[in-house]
Each structure stands twice: as C-alpha cells, then as structure tokens.
Design a protein around this motif. Sequence first.
Motif, PDB file in Angstrom:
ATOM      1  N   GLN A   1       0.818  -1.202   0.000  1.00 41.55           N
ATOM      2  CA  GLN A   1       0.000   0.000   0.000  1.00 41.55           C
ATOM      3  C   GLN A   1       0.861   1.266   0.000  1.00 41.55           C
ATOM      4  O   GLN A   1       0.524   2.254  -0.656  1.00 41.55           O
ATOM      5  CB  GLN A   1      -0.934  -0.005   1.217  1.00 41.55           C
ATOM      6  CG  GLN A   1      -2.017  -1.062   1.164  1.00 41.55           C
ATOM      7  CD  GLN A   1      -2.898  -0.927  -0.063  1.00 41.55           C
ATOM      8  OE1 GLN A   1      -3.338   0.175  -0.416  1.00 41.55           O
ATOM      9  NE2 GLN A   1      -3.170  -2.037  -0.737  1.00 41.55           N
ATOM     10  N   ARG A   2       1.966   1.229   0.699  1.00 38.51           N
ATOM     11  CA  ARG A   2       2.856   2.395   0.713  1.00 38.51           C
ATOM     12  C   ARG A   2       3.490   2.621  -0.651  1.00 38.51           C
ATOM     13  O   ARG A   2       3.578   3.755  -1.130  1.00 38.51           O
ATOM     14  CB  ARG A   2       3.937   2.197   1.774  1.00 38.51           C
ATOM     15  CG  ARG A   2       4.886   3.377   1.899  1.00 38.51           C
ATOM     16  CD  ARG A   2       5.868   3.171   3.032  1.00 38.51           C
ATOM     17  NE  ARG A   2       6.766   4.307   3.174  1.00 38.51           N
ATOM     18  CZ  ARG A   2       7.722   4.396   4.077  1.00 38.51           C
ATOM     19  NH1 ARG A   2       7.897   3.419   4.949  1.00 38.51           N
ATOM     20  NH2 ARG A   2       8.489   5.463   4.141  1.00 38.51           N
ATOM     21  N   GLU A   3       3.920   1.543  -1.294  1.00 35.96           N
ATOM     22  CA  GLU A   3       4.534   1.661  -2.621  1.00 35.96           C
ATOM     23  C   GLU A   3       3.518   2.083  -3.672  1.00 35.96           C
ATOM     24  O   GLU A   3       3.867   2.708  -4.677  1.00 35.96           O
ATOM     25  CB  GLU A   3       5.165   0.320  -3.021  1.00 35.96           C
ATOM     26  CG  GLU A   3       6.367  -0.067  -2.180  1.00 35.96           C
ATOM     27  CD  GLU A   3       6.807  -1.504  -2.427  1.00 35.96           C
ATOM     28  OE1 GLU A   3       8.032  -1.774  -2.354  1.00 35.96           O
ATOM     29  OE2 GLU A   3       5.934  -2.370  -2.687  1.00 35.96           O
ATOM     30  N   LEU A   4       2.241   1.773  -3.445  1.00 40.22           N
ATOM     31  CA  LEU A   4       1.192   2.109  -4.409  1.00 40.22           C
ATOM     32  C   LEU A   4       0.781   3.579  -4.344  1.00 40.22           C
ATOM     33  O   LEU A   4       0.140   4.071  -5.280  1.00 40.22           O
ATOM     34  CB  LEU A   4      -0.047   1.249  -4.167  1.00 40.22           C
ATOM     35  CG  LEU A   4      -0.049  -0.153  -4.762  1.00 40.22           C
ATOM     36  CD1 LEU A   4      -1.247  -0.925  -4.238  1.00 40.22           C
ATOM     37  CD2 LEU A   4      -0.067  -0.096  -6.284  1.00 40.22           C
ATOM     38  N   ARG A   5       1.132   4.277  -3.301  1.00 36.15           N
ATOM     39  CA  ARG A   5       0.612   5.631  -3.084  1.00 36.15           C
ATOM     40  C   ARG A   5       0.794   6.554  -4.286  1.00 36.15           C
ATOM     41  O   ARG A   5      -0.160   7.238  -4.695  1.00 36.15           O
ATOM     42  CB  ARG A   5       1.226   6.241  -1.839  1.00 36.15           C
ATOM     43  CG  ARG A   5       0.621   7.594  -1.500  1.00 36.15           C
ATOM     44  CD  ARG A   5       1.096   8.111  -0.167  1.00 36.15           C
ATOM     45  NE  ARG A   5       0.504   9.409   0.092  1.00 36.15           N
ATOM     46  CZ  ARG A   5      -0.217   9.712   1.143  1.00 36.15           C
ATOM     47  NH1 ARG A   5      -0.466   8.800   2.054  1.00 36.15           N
ATOM     48  NH2 ARG A   5      -0.706  10.919   1.310  1.00 36.15           N
ATOM     49  N   PRO A   6       1.988   6.639  -4.889  1.00 35.97           N
ATOM     50  CA  PRO A   6       2.105   7.546  -6.048  1.00 35.97           C
ATOM     51  C   PRO A   6       1.263   7.116  -7.241  1.00 35.97           C
ATOM     52  O   PRO A   6       0.917   7.943  -8.081  1.00 35.97           O
ATOM     53  CB  PRO A   6       3.604   7.513  -6.376  1.00 35.97           C
ATOM     54  CG  PRO A   6       4.126   6.284  -5.737  1.00 35.97           C
ATOM     55  CD  PRO A   6       3.295   6.061  -4.524  1.00 35.97           C
TER      56      PRO A   6
END
Length: 350
Positions: free
Chosen positions: A105-110
């Motif tokens: 989820q953190r990597e998906l943010r952008p």
Amino acid sequence: MNSGIFAPSHRRRTEIPRRRGIPLLELNDVSMHFATGGGGRLRGGGNTVKAVDGVSLTLREGQTLGLVGESGCGKSTTARLIARLLEPTAGEILYQGADIAHLSQRELRPYRREIQLIFQDPYSSLNPRHTVGTIIATALRTHRIVPRRRELIRVQELLEVVGLNPEHYNRYPHEFSGGQRQRIGIARALAVRPKVIIADEPLSALDVSIQAQVVNLLEKLRREFGIAFVFIAHDLGIVRHFCDRVAVMYLGKVVEEGNRDELYGQPHHPYAQALLSAAPDLAVVRGAAPQGRIRLVGDVPSPVDPPSGCRFRTRCWKAKEVCATTRPPLRPTTRTQYTACHFPEPPAPR
C-alpha cells in the motif's frame, strides 16, 4: 473549461516517470481467483471462483477502452485489479512499464493518484455525512495537490468543470439528484489529476436523458485533458459512441478485442456476434427490416467449474472436438482485431 485544475501541485512528491513509446497501462495474463468457504482467499476448503482468468489488455495515453459482456463475466473485477483495489492471483499489471501487481500500500501511493475510479452507484459512493466540498477536498489534501488556503478555490473550480454550481460546495449529497451526484464523483476523480479513469458502469443508475449528459461530460474531459478511460457498460450503443477500442469478455476471459468500428462491423467471435445481435437497432424502429438475431442456448457456466478448452463452447453453434480439448489463444484476425476462437469468421452478410 478551466485547465488550471491540472496545474502542478504545490509540494514535491514522488512522480511517475513518463516513458515514451510504451503503453500507459498493460495487463499481461492477469488472473483473480477467489476461494469460497473459510480460510482466506486461496486457503482452506471450498471451491475456487475464477472471476478473471488470463486477461491481457493494453491502454495508451488518451485512449478509451470499453469492456462489455454479460453480468458476472469479470468486467468489474478487472476494473478493481487495474485500480489495485485487489491484488491479482497471477499476472502483470504494468503502469508506464512498472509492474504494480504486488506492490505494498505504501509503494502504491504515487500510483493511486494516477489511476482513479468512478463508481456505479452515485448514491452509496459519496459519504452522506460530509459536504461536497469536504469530499473533494479530502482527495486534494491526501495527495497534497494544493495548499490548504487554496482548497476551496480548487473545489469550486472542479465543481464548475463538471457542470455544477461552485457555490454548492457546502451542500450534502442528499441535496443533489443522481446525475449531479455522479458529477460530484467525477469531480472527486479529477481532483488528483489522473492519467487513467476507470468508469465502472457509471450510467446504469441514471435516467436515459442524464446518461447522455454524463457521457458528453466524460468525452469533453477526455478531449481537453487527455485522460485515458477504461469504460465498463452494458449499453453497447454508448460504448460504441464513447470508446476507441472494445474488449468483449466471457466467463473471465477476453474473447475478442479490437477497433470499435471494425469489431462492431465484423465481429469474428461467435459470442461477440450474439452479443451485438441482441442490441436494440434504431433502424428497425425507423422502419427498416429486422435483422436475424442469434439466440444463445443454455445458461452461462459457473466460474467455479468452467468448461475445458474454449469456455464458450457449451453455447456455441460452431463448437467441435478441438474446442473442448484446446484453449484458443487471443490472436490477430485482422490488423487491429484479436479473437480467441478456433473458427473465427465474420457473420455472413444478410
């Protein structure tokens, strides 16, 4: 229309690099299987529902791709996979060449601000406890699009872009009609300046007259902002009007995909032919002789236990032994058209 809503954001953040010459979005052999019964997605007892099974699609910048098929064929699941609301069981989801299929989820943010959804139900997709201004401003704040002091200005700009009164930012969703609520959902999606918008049956809950207004709005946004759309709908006439390319799905698989005019004019897959023959024809209403319709026999098989080989063979009038033993690949039948059938051919002229 105010192009200022796509002005650069005020804070530096991770940007997705633009790579020329490659598709904006690609799905390569993507599958989504759900386990029935206890034990989680693919653990424990029960059966496995193959909602999406080996789907491959391509979307380029500014393009509109329509997904059509019967209810339960996997269109909405495909949409949620593209938006990464679901993590696929297998396959690649490439955005600008980067595989986002299994990012955290953190990597998906952008990527979240690059790919946005317009939901089917304009009544349940908006929080009734929040004003329209708060609903749209939340997206601006989450992705740091504008300074806090400019949030109200940007919200009013977005409302104006989608054809609503900018002064109604302090009203609640229940004070708007269904068509107006869907415009609010579109404004929320536009707030983060996406490159891709997935419209998951955005017209099905609206009156016919309102549907035309919303489609015209989406077309205007596509033309002026260069947004690419994945457009899911049951109305084949609207899909033909709005989309550049169309993919026909059946029981979790794409059976035909191609240029809009070519696919509608000469569908090669038997299911695509049957689907298009069932669409209402205005020419008949105006007095033309009715064309013969293809009536499919039998029910759609269960995605828990789909037929071997070609999944459409149990309802297909062309089916032969090879259809039961060998799965047909999606291969070119014309320069711009791809069909998954052992015996692809356009319908005979009438």
